[in-house]
Design a protein around this motif. Structure first.
Motif, PDB file in Angstrom:
ATOM      1  N   LEU A 137       0.859  -1.154   0.064  1.00  0.00           N
ATOM      2  CA  LEU A 137       0.152   0.046  -0.063  1.00  0.00           C
ATOM      3  C   LEU A 137       0.851   1.354   0.027  1.00  0.00           C
ATOM      4  O   LEU A 137       1.879   1.347   0.712  1.00  0.00           O
ATOM      5  N   ASP A 138       0.435   2.246  -0.684  1.00  0.00           N
ATOM      6  CA  ASP A 138       1.285   3.477  -0.784  1.00  0.00           C
ATOM      7  C   ASP A 138       0.874   4.344   0.260  1.00  0.00           C
ATOM      8  O   ASP A 138       0.151   5.308   0.159  1.00  0.00           O
ATOM      9  N   ALA A 139       1.211   3.838   1.458  1.00  0.00           N
ATOM     10  CA  ALA A 139       1.090   4.588   2.473  1.00  0.00           C
ATOM     11  C   ALA A 139       2.281   4.366   3.915  1.00  0.00           C
ATOM     12  O   ALA A 139       3.053   3.867   3.394  1.00  0.00           O
ATOM     13  N   PRO A 140       2.170   5.325   4.815  1.00  0.00           N
ATOM     14  CA  PRO A 140       3.331   5.305   5.687  1.00  0.00           C
ATOM     15  C   PRO A 140       3.653   3.776   6.081  1.00  0.00           C
ATOM     16  O   PRO A 140       2.651   3.040   6.385  1.00  0.00           O
ATOM     17  N   GLY A 141       4.652   3.327   6.017  1.00  0.00           N
ATOM     18  CA  GLY A 141       5.130   1.902   6.225  1.00  0.00           C
ATOM     19  C   GLY A 141       4.932   1.038   5.417  1.00  0.00           C
ATOM     20  O   GLY A 141       5.475  -0.192   5.413  1.00  0.00           O
ATOM     21  N   LYS A 142       4.205   1.386   4.218  1.00  0.00           N
ATOM     22  CA  LYS A 142       4.080   0.356   3.112  1.00  0.00           C
ATOM     23  C   LYS A 142       3.466  -1.020   3.336  1.00  0.00           C
ATOM     24  O   LYS A 142       4.255  -1.929   3.031  1.00  0.00           O
ATOM     25  N   PRO A 143       2.641  -0.997   4.135  1.00  0.00           N
ATOM     26  CA  PRO A 143       2.018  -2.308   4.611  1.00  0.00           C
ATOM     27  C   PRO A 143       1.659  -3.284   3.425  1.00  0.00           C
ATOM     28  O   PRO A 143       1.403  -2.854   2.422  1.00  0.00           O
ATOM     29  N   LYS A 144       2.024  -4.632   3.683  1.00  0.00           N
ATOM     30  CA  LYS A 144       1.582  -5.492   2.663  1.00  0.00           C
ATOM     31  C   LYS A 144       0.358  -5.745   2.416  1.00  0.00           C
ATOM     32  O   LYS A 144      -0.481  -5.672   3.283  1.00  0.00           O
ATOM     33  N   LEU A 145      -0.130  -5.787   1.088  1.00  0.00           N
ATOM     34  CA  LEU A 145      -1.345  -6.049   0.626  1.00  0.00           C
ATOM     35  C   LEU A 145      -1.584  -7.729   0.112  1.00  0.00           C
ATOM     36  O   LEU A 145      -0.667  -8.289  -0.105  1.00  0.00           O
ATOM     37  N   TYR A 146      -2.702  -8.246   1.073  1.00  0.00           N
ATOM     38  CA  TYR A 146      -2.855  -9.736   0.657  1.00  0.00           C
ATOM     39  C   TYR A 146      -4.188  -9.985  -0.366  1.00  0.00           C
ATOM     40  O   TYR A 146      -4.999  -9.389  -0.427  1.00  0.00           O
ATOM     41  N   GLY A 147      -3.946 -10.980  -1.181  1.00  0.00           N
ATOM     42  CA  GLY A 147      -4.923 -11.353  -2.074  1.00  0.00           C
ATOM     43  C   GLY A 147      -5.046 -13.033  -2.055  1.00  0.00           C
ATOM     44  O   GLY A 147      -3.929 -13.418  -1.332  1.00  0.00           O
ATOM     45  N   THR A 148      -5.979 -13.552  -2.743  1.00  0.00           N
ATOM     46  CA  THR A 148      -6.225 -15.138  -2.862  1.00  0.00           C
ATOM     47  C   THR A 148      -5.145 -15.586  -3.964  1.00  0.00           C
ATOM     48  O   THR A 148      -4.742 -14.720  -4.904  1.00  0.00           O
ATOM     49  N   THR A 149      -5.024 -17.010  -3.807  1.00  0.00           N
ATOM     50  CA  THR A 149      -4.138 -17.688  -4.931  1.00  0.00           C
ATOM     51  C   THR A 149      -5.019 -18.478  -5.873  1.00  0.00           C
ATOM     52  O   THR A 149      -6.162 -18.747  -5.420  1.00  0.00           O
ATOM     53  N   GLU A 150      -4.416 -19.062  -6.732  1.00  0.00           N
ATOM     54  CA  GLU A 150      -5.303 -19.981  -7.815  1.00  0.00           C
ATOM     55  C   GLU A 150      -5.657 -21.071  -6.810  1.00  0.00           C
ATOM     56  O   GLU A 150      -6.703 -21.949  -7.244  1.00  0.00           O
ATOM     57  N   LEU A 151      -4.919 -21.620  -5.792  1.00  0.00           N
ATOM     58  CA  LEU A 151      -5.115 -22.704  -5.018  1.00  0.00           C
ATOM     59  C   LEU A 151      -6.362 -22.642  -4.277  1.00  0.00           C
ATOM     60  O   LEU A 151      -7.223 -23.488  -3.812  1.00  0.00           O
ATOM     61  N   PHE A 152      -6.462 -21.180  -3.676  1.00  0.00           N
ATOM     62  CA  PHE A 152      -7.784 -20.857  -3.040  1.00  0.00           C
ATOM     63  C   PHE A 152      -8.897 -21.015  -3.765  1.00  0.00           C
ATOM     64  O   PHE A 152      -9.828 -21.591  -3.545  1.00  0.00           O
ATOM     65  N   LEU A 153      -8.798 -20.588  -4.914  1.00  0.00           N
ATOM     66  CA  LEU A 153      -9.926 -21.079  -6.135  1.00  0.00           C
ATOM     67  C   LEU A 153     -10.040 -22.569  -6.300  1.00  0.00           C
ATOM     68  O   LEU A 153     -11.414 -22.901  -5.964  1.00  0.00           O
TER      69      LEU A 153
END
Length: 173
Positions: A137-153
């Motif tokens: 994320l383009d914010a202070p600390g640059k926190p990680k962004l999470y999403g699902t994978t093909e294995l989730f699907l």
């Protein structure tokens, strides 16, 4: 090339690949357009389903993969000697649902929605390859962004994230 032969070629490609194969790649190999390749793959998936075979053809986003039918999982585990998969804890399932419906999402956003820390749940989901880091994320600390994978699907029988059931509004108590 006739349709039956094209299906045989596609089947051989999917068998060798093991991983999902983009429909674009199948179209290129068969020298057909993408719409024709998609129709061919859907017809092939219907054939697998109607013949009650041990394999099924699934769609994951814009790709196809040959996989074993879930109802035969116990037999496959017996044959391979693999231990039965452990199910996810309630905390992991809640965290996974938040990520699936809100992706891309930060750990802070997940914790705000859940009301508790989620370090362990995120670690488990990452280890099981159900989620992945999709950016920062383009914010202070640059926190990680999470999403699902093909294995989730695949694990939840979804072709794409758009197949998630709609959320029901919370009722006030």
């Amino acid at each position: 090339m006739e349709e039956q032969q094209m299906m045989a070629v596609a089947e051989a490609i999917l068998f060798i690949a093991g991983d999902p194969v983009p429909v674009r790649s199948i179209a290129e190999v068969l020298d057909i357009d993408i719409d024709t390749a998609e129709r061919l793959m859907e017809k092939m998936a219907e054939a697998y389903a109607s013949q009650h075979r041990g394999l099924q053809l699934i769609r994951i986003n814009d790709a196809y993969q040959l996989v074993t039918r879930p109802e035969y999982g116990e037999y496959i585990r017996r044959f391979t000697g693999a231990a039965k998969e452990q199910s996810l804890s309630r905390a992991c399932l809640e965290t996974l649902a938040i990520i699936a419906y809100n992706q891309p999402v930060t750990k802070a956003d997940i914790e705000q929605l859940r009301g508790v820390k989620c370090d362990h749940a995120i670690a488990v989901l990452l280890e099981k390859n159900l989620i992945r880091e999709v950016g920062r994320l383009d914010a202070p600390g640059k926190p990680k962004l999470y999403g699902t994978t093909e294995l989730f699907l695949k694990s939840f029988g979804l072709s794409s994230i758009d197949d998630l059931p709609p959320l029901k509004p919370q009722q006030a108590t």
